[in-house]
Design a protein around this motif. Structure first.
Motif, mmCIF file in Angstrom:
data_model
loop_
_atom_site.group_PDB
_atom_site.id
_atom_site.type_symbol
_atom_site.label_atom_id
_atom_site.label_comp_id
_atom_site.label_asym_id
_atom_site.label_seq_id
_atom_site.Cartn_x
_atom_site.Cartn_y
_atom_site.Cartn_z
ATOM 1 N N GLN A 208 -22.751 16.012 -9.666
ATOM 2 C CA GLN A 208 -22.565 15.204 -10.867
ATOM 3 C C GLN A 208 -21.184 14.584 -10.990
ATOM 4 O OE1 GLN A 208 -23.454 17.622 -14.300
ATOM 5 N NE2 GLN A 208 -25.657 17.674 -13.894
ATOM 6 N N SER A 209 -20.187 15.178 -10.348
ATOM 7 C CA SER A 209 -18.818 14.771 -10.641
ATOM 8 C C SER A 209 -17.896 15.055 -9.467
ATOM 9 C CB SER A 209 -18.324 15.520 -11.897
ATOM 10 O OG SER A 209 -16.952 15.309 -12.127
ATOM 11 N N ARG A 282 -23.301 11.235 -6.190
ATOM 12 C CA ARG A 282 -23.210 11.781 -7.537
ATOM 13 C C ARG A 282 -24.204 11.105 -8.472
ATOM 14 N NH1 ARG A 282 -16.930 10.802 -8.234
ATOM 15 N NH2 ARG A 282 -17.556 9.126 -6.844
ATOM 16 N N LYS A 284 -25.204 9.546 -11.903
ATOM 17 C CA LYS A 284 -24.448 8.884 -12.971
ATOM 18 C C LYS A 284 -24.984 9.191 -14.364
ATOM 19 C CE LYS A 284 -22.754 5.023 -10.203
ATOM 20 N NZ LYS A 284 -22.655 3.545 -10.081
ATOM 21 N N THR A 314 -19.862 19.624 -15.310
ATOM 22 C CA THR A 314 -18.847 18.806 -14.623
ATOM 23 C C THR A 314 -19.036 17.316 -14.901
ATOM 24 O OG1 THR A 314 -20.251 18.800 -12.646
ATOM 25 C CG2 THR A 314 -18.542 20.479 -12.783
ATOM 26 N N GLY A 315 -20.304 16.883 -15.033
ATOM 27 C CA GLY A 315 -20.550 15.471 -15.313
ATOM 28 C C GLY A 315 -20.095 15.038 -16.686
ATOM 29 N N PRO A 319 -17.151 12.171 -15.823
ATOM 30 C CA PRO A 319 -18.364 11.456 -15.405
ATOM 31 C C PRO A 319 -18.149 10.677 -14.112
ATOM 32 C CG PRO A 319 -17.885 11.062 -17.733
ATOM 33 C CD PRO A 319 -16.684 11.725 -17.146
ATOM 34 N N ALA A 320 -19.213 10.501 -13.376
ATOM 35 C CA ALA A 320 -19.155 9.703 -12.147
ATOM 36 C C ALA A 320 -18.781 8.273 -12.489
ATOM 37 C CB ALA A 320 -20.511 9.737 -11.440
ATOM 38 N N GLU A 323 -13.332 8.607 -12.981
ATOM 39 C CA GLU A 323 -12.479 9.675 -12.463
ATOM 40 C C GLU A 323 -11.082 9.664 -13.062
ATOM 41 O OE1 GLU A 323 -14.501 7.853 -10.597
ATOM 42 O OE2 GLU A 323 -15.896 9.437 -10.012
#
Length: 363
Positions: A208-209, A282, A284, A314-315, A319-320, A323
């Motif tokens: 996810q991230s 990843r 989104k 983690t997402g 978030p993708a 960063e």
């Protein structure tokens, strides 16, 4: 066509900017007699104010007489000026209507996927940006100091532990723990499902991230990641990846993919573990994508267990595609029971179902 002796005089009527027919008159010095010249001027006058079609008809009727001259008709010589204004106004109204059309921008990260897995763009605060900057400052400072230890012990690692490289992964665990500790807490569940450190296995997880790598390194297991070749070019990070034995991969290159799978099988046969993100990239929106069967084919051929791992949170924190920010939150790591078998498709379905069920229950 006129001879070189001929001269041309162009007279433009300036009665109105939208209605200015051009009158072209040609004079001959001595080749045309006076009656012929007068006849030419007499026949030229009816052309003014007529349409292009009528001018052509009139010209053809006098063509036999005026064999030495030509007429150049002009377009739109009889169009009233208010037609131009009407067309101009319509064009401006159309352009204004087109320019004022409302445009709605919607984030693909907001309100989609698993609840609390995506972070709306409208909620990004100045605090999240500051936290993101602090995160990279901390990880850079920690990497600069720890890379010295990795370089110093690397010759001994190659000599005594070439495949697992436990000493290098111990430093990687310290680096990841120092980086994430000031910003978010990691909760672990079912750690008893982890195989012993010396047992080779194929670990798989949802992706996810960018924080997934940091989170997995805190487990302290020396599994070999697979990374794009371009990441190895970065200073310090690329050096650390080489010393950890990370496996390079060129995306969209079938030959590189085959070499990567062969290297994974060789490492497993020699006692090392490998790690895959079966989704390939990843997510989104937090949704679990389809799994690729490469990791499970490797496990089935070598005969090692597959250990599914679910990462939650983690997402939302990073978030993708975003960063540069770091939102507040916590991360949960769930270790599922190892799966064994000789059918890659069955292994793939069981691992994906285990991760999907954990994500659904947490949602």
């Amino acid at each position: 066509m006129l001879n070189n002796n001929n001269t041309m005089e162009m007279v433009a009527s300036l009665s109105h900017p939208f209605h200015c027919p051009l009158r072209l008159r040609y004079k001959r010095s001595s080749n045309i007699s006076q009656p012929s010249l007068l006849q030419f001027r007499a026949c030229k006058e009816p052309f003014v104010g007529c349409s292009t079609y009528k001018q052509a008809v009139l010209w053809n009727s006098y063509n036999s007489t005026l064999n030495g001259a030509s007429c150049i008709p002009r377009k739109h010589v009889c169009v009233p000026w208010y037609n131009y204004l009407q067309e101009f106004n319509q064009t401006m109204v159309h352009k204004q209507a087109k320019a004022s059309r409302p445009v709605v921008v919607r984030s693909e990260l907001a309100g989609t996927g698993i609840p609390d897995s995506a972070y709306p763009l409208s909620d990004i605060t100045f605090e999240s940006k500051v936290r993101g900057i602090g995160f990279y400052v901390v990880t850079a400072i920690a990497a600069i100091f720890l890379i010295v230890l990795m370089i110093a012990q690397h010759p001994f690692v190659l000599l005594f532990d070439q495949y697992r490289r436990k000493a290098q992964f111990s430093i990687a665990k310290i680096w990841a723990s120092l980086t994430v500790a000031p910003f978010f807490k990691i909760e672990y569940e079912r750690l008893e499902n982890l195989p012993p450190p010396d047992v080779p296995a194929v670990y798989v997880s949802n992706h996810q991230s960018f924080l997934d790598i940091y989170t997995l390194l805190t487990l302290g297991r020396s599994f070999k990641f697979i990374s794009k070749t371009g990441i190895f070019l970065f200073p310090i990070i690329g050096w650390a990846m080489l010393m950890l034995g990370v496996i390079p991969l060129k995306r969209m290159d079938s030959r590189s993919q085959m070499e990567c799978l062969k290297r994974c099988m060789d490492l497993l046969k020699k006692g090392a573990s490998v790690f895959f993100f079966p989704e390939g990239t990843r997510s989104k929106d937090g949704k679990l994508c389809a799994f690729k069967k490469g990791a499970f084919s490797v496990a089935a051929k070598v005969g090692v267990p597959v250990v599914p791992i679910t990462l939650i949170g983690t997402g939302k924190i990073m978030p993708a595609g975003l960063e540069g920010i770091l939102n507040p939150g916590s991360v949960k790591v769930i270790i599922h029971k190892p799966i064994e078998g000789s059918d890659a498709a069955v292994l793939c379905n069981e691992a994906r179902n285990a991760i999907a069920d954990a994500l659904q229950h947490q949602g």
